[in-house]
Enzyme design. Structure first.
Site, PDB file in Angstrom:
ATOM      1  N   LYS A   1      -7.639  -3.728 -12.766  1.00 54.59           N
ATOM      2  CA  LYS A   1      -7.857  -3.486 -14.187  1.00 54.59           C
ATOM      3  C   LYS A   1      -8.459  -4.704 -14.880  1.00 54.59           C
ATOM      4  O   LYS A   1      -9.366  -4.578 -15.721  1.00 54.59           O
ATOM      5  CB  LYS A   1      -6.532  -3.102 -14.846  1.00 54.59           C
ATOM      6  CG  LYS A   1      -5.990  -1.749 -14.376  1.00 54.59           C
ATOM      7  CD  LYS A   1      -4.635  -1.451 -14.972  1.00 54.59           C
ATOM      8  CE  LYS A   1      -4.113  -0.105 -14.490  1.00 54.59           C
ATOM      9  NZ  LYS A   1      -2.779   0.206 -15.022  1.00 54.59           N
TER      10      LYS A   1
ATOM     11  N   GLY B   1      -8.562  -0.700   0.001  1.00 55.60           N
ATOM     12  CA  GLY B   1      -9.433  -1.031  -1.108  1.00 55.60           C
ATOM     13  C   GLY B   1     -10.482   0.040  -1.317  1.00 55.60           C
ATOM     14  O   GLY B   1     -10.674   0.919  -0.475  1.00 55.60           O
ATOM     15  N   PRO B   2     -11.181  -0.017  -2.436  1.00 54.52           N
ATOM     16  CA  PRO B   2     -12.211   0.996  -2.727  1.00 54.52           C
ATOM     17  C   PRO B   2     -13.376   0.896  -1.754  1.00 54.52           C
ATOM     18  O   PRO B   2     -13.519  -0.091  -1.032  1.00 54.52           O
ATOM     19  CB  PRO B   2     -12.629   0.663  -4.160  1.00 54.52           C
ATOM     20  CG  PRO B   2     -12.239  -0.755  -4.364  1.00 54.52           C
ATOM     21  CD  PRO B   2     -11.035  -0.999  -3.518  1.00 54.52           C
TER      22      PRO B   2
ATOM     23  N   SER C   1       0.112   4.129 -17.571  1.00 54.31           N
ATOM     24  CA  SER C   1      -0.364   2.821 -18.008  1.00 54.31           C
ATOM     25  C   SER C   1      -1.131   2.885 -19.318  1.00 54.31           C
ATOM     26  O   SER C   1      -1.686   1.877 -19.741  1.00 54.31           O
ATOM     27  CB  SER C   1      -1.264   2.194 -16.924  1.00 54.31           C
ATOM     28  OG  SER C   1      -2.413   2.975 -16.728  1.00 54.31           O
TER      29      SER C   1
ATOM     30  N   LYS D   1     -14.227  -3.486   4.260  1.00 55.31           N
ATOM     31  CA  LYS D   1     -13.046  -3.360   5.116  1.00 55.31           C
ATOM     32  C   LYS D   1     -13.426  -3.271   6.602  1.00 55.31           C
ATOM     33  O   LYS D   1     -12.871  -3.969   7.438  1.00 55.31           O
ATOM     34  CB  LYS D   1     -12.235  -2.117   4.701  1.00 55.31           C
ATOM     35  CG  LYS D   1     -11.763  -2.148   3.262  1.00 55.31           C
ATOM     36  CD  LYS D   1     -10.912  -0.942   2.925  1.00 55.31           C
ATOM     37  CE  LYS D   1     -11.688   0.352   2.943  1.00 55.31           C
ATOM     38  NZ  LYS D   1     -12.745   0.405   1.895  1.00 55.31           N
ATOM     39  N   THR D   2     -14.389  -2.406   6.915  1.00 56.13           N
ATOM     40  CA  THR D   2     -14.793  -2.244   8.312  1.00 56.13           C
ATOM     41  C   THR D   2     -15.552  -3.457   8.811  1.00 56.13           C
ATOM     42  O   THR D   2     -15.364  -3.889   9.963  1.00 56.13           O
ATOM     43  CB  THR D   2     -15.667  -0.979   8.462  1.00 56.13           C
ATOM     44  OG1 THR D   2     -14.961   0.144   7.928  1.00 56.13           O
ATOM     45  CG2 THR D   2     -15.997  -0.718   9.910  1.00 56.13           C
TER      46      THR D   2
ATOM     47  N   GLY E   1     -16.883   0.174  -0.050  1.00 53.71           N
ATOM     48  CA  GLY E   1     -17.918  -0.830  -0.222  1.00 53.71           C
ATOM     49  C   GLY E   1     -17.446  -2.258  -0.369  1.00 53.71           C
ATOM     50  O   GLY E   1     -18.253  -3.135  -0.644  1.00 53.71           O
ATOM     51  N   VAL E   2     -16.130  -2.520  -0.172  1.00 50.71           N
ATOM     52  CA  VAL E   2     -15.646  -3.903  -0.341  1.00 50.71           C
ATOM     53  C   VAL E   2     -15.634  -4.670   0.986  1.00 50.71           C
ATOM     54  O   VAL E   2     -15.268  -5.835   0.999  1.00 50.71           O
ATOM     55  CB  VAL E   2     -14.236  -3.922  -0.978  1.00 50.71           C
ATOM     56  CG1 VAL E   2     -14.279  -3.362  -2.383  1.00 50.71           C
ATOM     57  CG2 VAL E   2     -13.232  -3.171  -0.128  1.00 50.71           C
TER      58      VAL E   2
END
Length: 817
Positions: A733, A366-367, A690, A372-373, A369-370
């Site tokens: 999106k 994921g991008p 797309s 993950k860590t 700041g979401v």
């Protein structure tokens, strides 16, 4: 006296005599006049030149190559000034080479190269030397002889006979050439001495070289003496240490080295290890007892043993299998993230049913700041395991994973085993951060080394190069993180279970800020115990006007910035008891808004369409504009687009041309106008399959004069027949469309399977319409025509009925969840 009767020529008016001689190019030796030198010749042309010299008057021109590595020199590769000499002896060796003994006679210069296929043949003349002033040369001659004698005292290889012969030379030119021949100067310096015609200048340059050579030789001797003294001191210390050990042994005193070895042996006996490791340790310990404690090899063996007995071979954390407690902890630490939480709970459920479960390998993509860590840390807390993190960003050496072999100085195990030693247990939660940021160079491919670490079928026997023992990694709970999936090598992806974290909606960001970030930053900035409240409007203002991201990292930074300013207010006026953060105070502390709440146009416009794009930082709204100009049918596409998007634009243009009659525009419209498709923010590279339908709608809108709904966004690829092809990153999106205030999203029908990932809060606010043909896209996107005719209409103005009506199987206005 040398004889040159072979070919003589008279030059113009100068009266000098030129000689035609065979040329012998030399690689790494300069032959001076009055010097006899043996040469080993192997090149065919050089052998032919010597044979020609022997068959005639034995005269040859000796010149050095400018670069020794050239096997087939050209005339430009050979110095023009050399030595005219005689071939004294020629001997053919069994290996095909020729040994020649040559004697230099006088300096010469090459004027021309005479064409000859068998060997180099040159036209040369003898260089006449000027007569120097007697007093100046006498002083230099004396200085040269003294310096040579000084060097001979240092260098014992120079015989007394040579010194006497040099001292007896009275001719300054001959003295300079004879002395230069017996020094190992650089080839460039020797060539310069040869090219110097004036004896006085030659002696001056030679004296400087000799002085430098004497200084270098003296320095070399001093270094050798110092090294010898150091070695003698080391041997002396070793001898005294051995004597002290023997004396202590005779007196019955305890030896510190023996005490250390006894302590090490006790630690080995107490440590639980595999049979292979135990046998290896005892084998190395026996070697250590036979070694001198002060030796370098003993240090290497001791470090190896220390590493083996410090690893947690069978040391484990007690794993918590209480599913309810784990679920509560995960919900406390993170808002949302249902899939990762669900996977952790499934793992704990299976763990409670079986005795041993091979550690799963999850990959959170994921991008930035979401979370993950941070979710990896929460997993460790929920399962009762210890947590260890290893960042792989920028790692390009395979030894970082597998370790160095013990033959290298300073060898150590890889980062995996180093981390296990640090954490002290064999079953931690192991977070491999930024697995997509690894690179590869001449030191190996670390991603290939990770295959054995992350493969559940073989990581129970991971072999580190330093230990050279099998180590069981199967009980470790591996969690890897990455920003983009394509940057992870496919073999590595195959070993992992991919879980995507696409980003948060504004609603989720609000709850994360309210429940986690605000309280965290209040405590971090020393405001605990103070009555500080952020109202709902203030948090939404920060989210909408001061951040634009998929994660919450920048949101946390802005909240921290406000807390710091509040802390300053409290320090200025301690009487303040409470503080309320409102949208007005947000603008006061953070300055003017950095982003617009919505990226939508003010009104419906012709030729302007909202597309949707995927980036590694989440989804983005992508505006597509089309302009019409008088011209000859040229299509221009700008905005720093990649090849795929340029092809999509061409396909969209061809589709519109093929549907000219249906769209009620002139069939030959392209002959009269130029079209320009532009995607703003041209400094940012854009590519991907797309944007086809967005470009098609933009073209159709510009050509028909029909405006596009400003609150509609679309994504999908277009074919020449008008089919809408599926795309990737649908969730990201649609989240981007939701952030921008879009009310309706057109998406490929084949992507309906991905709608289950869309959060319910988003799908309730956005109408999502699946389409499988461009005609349906135009039906939903275009408004009725504003003018009587389109810019390129035919005889009849286009009516609303000419655009295909909504298919019967589509329910207009419904929201697909």
């Amino acid at each position: 006296m040398i004889n040159f009767p072979k070919i003589l020529r008279k030059e113009d008016d100068s009266g000098s005599t030129n000689l035609v001689l065979p040329l012998l190019p030399l690689r790494d030796i300069v032959v001076f006049p009055h010097m006899v030198a043996p040469l080993f010749v192997g090149r065919t042309k050089s052998v032919n030149a010597l044979a020609d010299a022997m068959n005639s008057e034995k005269s040859v021109f000796l010149a050095i190559q400018k670069k020794a590595g050239i096997d087939k020199p050209e005339p430009k590769d050979i110095h023009s000034i050399g030595t005219v000499g005689n071939v004294l002896q020629l001997l053919r060796l069994p290996d095909g080479t020729v040994k020649a003994l040559v004697e230099g006679k006088v300096r010469g210069v090459i004027h021309n190269f005479i064409p000859n296929d068998d060997f180099f043949q040159v036209e040369a003349s003898i260089l006449a030397e000027p007569v120097p002033d007697e007093p100046d040369v006498a002083a230099l001659t004396r200085a040269i002889i003294d310096s040579f004698e000084e060097y001979a005292k240092l260098n014992k290889s120079i015989s007394k006979d040579l010194i006497n012969n040099v001292s007896a030379i009275t001719d300054p030119s001959k003295l300079a050439d004879t002395v230069a021949a017996h020094f190992s100067f650089k080839i460039e310096d020797k060539q310069r001495l040869l090219e110097e015609i004036d004896p006085y200048k030659r002696l001056s340059y030679l004296l400087g070289l000799i002085k430098m050579e004497v200084e270098v030789y003296e320095m070399d001797q001093r270094i050798k003496v110092r090294v010898k003294e150091q070695m003698e001191k080391t041997q002396k210390n070793y001898y005294l240490n051995e004597q002290m050990r023997a004396i202590k042994k005779e007196m019955g005193a305890e030896d510190d080295g023996a005490e250390e070895l006894d302590e090490l042996e006790k630690r080995i006996k107490r440590k639980r290890m595999t049979k292979e490791a135990k046998a290896k340790v005892y084998q190395e310990f026996k070697k250590l007892k036979l070694m001198t404690p002060m030796s370098a090899e003993a240090t290497v063996v001791r470090n190896y043993i220390e590493w083996i007995i410090s690893l947690p071979w069978f040391d484990r954390s007690r794993i918590t299998t209480d599913i309810d407690a784990a679920e509560k902890i995960l919900d406390e630490d993170h808002y949302g993230l249902e899939k990762p939480k669900e996977r952790i709970i499934e793992y704990l459920a299976v763990q409670s049913l079986v005795k041993k479960l091979k550690g799963p390998i999850l990959c959170l993509v994921g991008p930035p700041g979401v979370g993950k860590t941070s979710i990896a840390k929460s997993v460790a807390r929920a399962t009762g395991r210890k947590f260890v993190r290893l960042s792989l960003g920028g790692v390009r050496d395979e030894a970082e994973i597998r370790g160095h072999r013990r033959t290298y100085i300073g060898a150590m195990p890889g980062k995996v085993l180093q981390s296990l030693k640090k954490v002290g247990v064999n079953n931690p939660v192991f977070c491999l951060d930024e697995v997509d940021k690894m690179s590869m160079d001449f030191r190996g491919d670390p991603s290939a080394a990770l295959l054995e670490v992350l493969d559940p079928e073989q990581n129970n026997a991971f072999n580190d190069h330093y230990l050279d023992l099998d180590y069981d990694l199967s009980e470790i709970f591996f969690i890897t993180t990455a920003n983009t999936l394509p940057d992870i090598p496919l073999p590595l992806q195959d070993r992992m279970e991919i879980i995507r974290l696409p980003g948060y909606t504004e609603y989720e960001k609000y709850h994360i800020a309210k429940g986690y970030l605000v309280s965290k930053q209040i405590e971090a900035n020393g405001l605990s115990g103070k009555d500080i409240q952020f109202n709902k409007s203030a948090i939404y203002t920060i989210i909408q006007q001061y951040t634009r991201e998929a994660g919450v990292r920048n949101l946390e930074r802005e909240i921290a910035s406000i807390c710091r300013k509040i802390a300053r207010e409290f320090m200025k006026d301690p009487s303040i008891e409470s503080f309320r953060v409102t949208p007005k105070s947000v603008q006061k502390y953070l300055g003017p808004p950095r982003f617009r709440h919505s990226q939508l146009e003010e009104k419906d416009q012709v030729g302007i369409v909202n597309g949707l794009a995927w980036t590694q930082f989440g989804g983005e709204l992508l505006c597509v504009e089309t302009a019409i100009m008088p011209g000859k049918g040229n299509l221009t596409v700008t905005g720093k687009l990649g090849d795929v998007m340029k092809e999509s634009a061409q396909a969209a243009f061809s589709y519109v041309r093929s549907r000219a009659n249906t769209l009620a525009i002139d069939v030959d419209f392209y002959k009269k106008i130029d079209l320009h498709i532009h995607v703003p923010e041209g400094a940012i590279p854009k590519d991907g399959p797309s944007a086809g339908i967005a470009m098609g709608v933009s073209l159709a809108s510009a050509l028909t004069g029909r405006p596009v709904h400003r609150d509609i966004a679309m994504t999908g690829e277009i074919t020449l027949r008008g089919r809408v092809l599926p795309i990737g990153g649908l969730k990201e999106k649609i989240l981007a469309a939701h952030r921008a205030g879009i009310r309706k999203v057109l998406m490929p029908k084949e992507n309906e399977k991905d709608l289950k990932d869309i959060p319910a809060a988003v799908s309730k606010q956005i109408e999502i319409v699946p389409v499988d043909h461009m005609d349906e896209v135009l039906f939903h996107a275009l408004l009725p025509q504003q003018a009587d005719k389109s810019p390129v209409a035919g005889d009849a103005a286009m009516s609303v009925e000419m655009i295909p009506k909504e298919p019967d199987d589509m329910v207009q206005g419904s929201t697909i969840n």
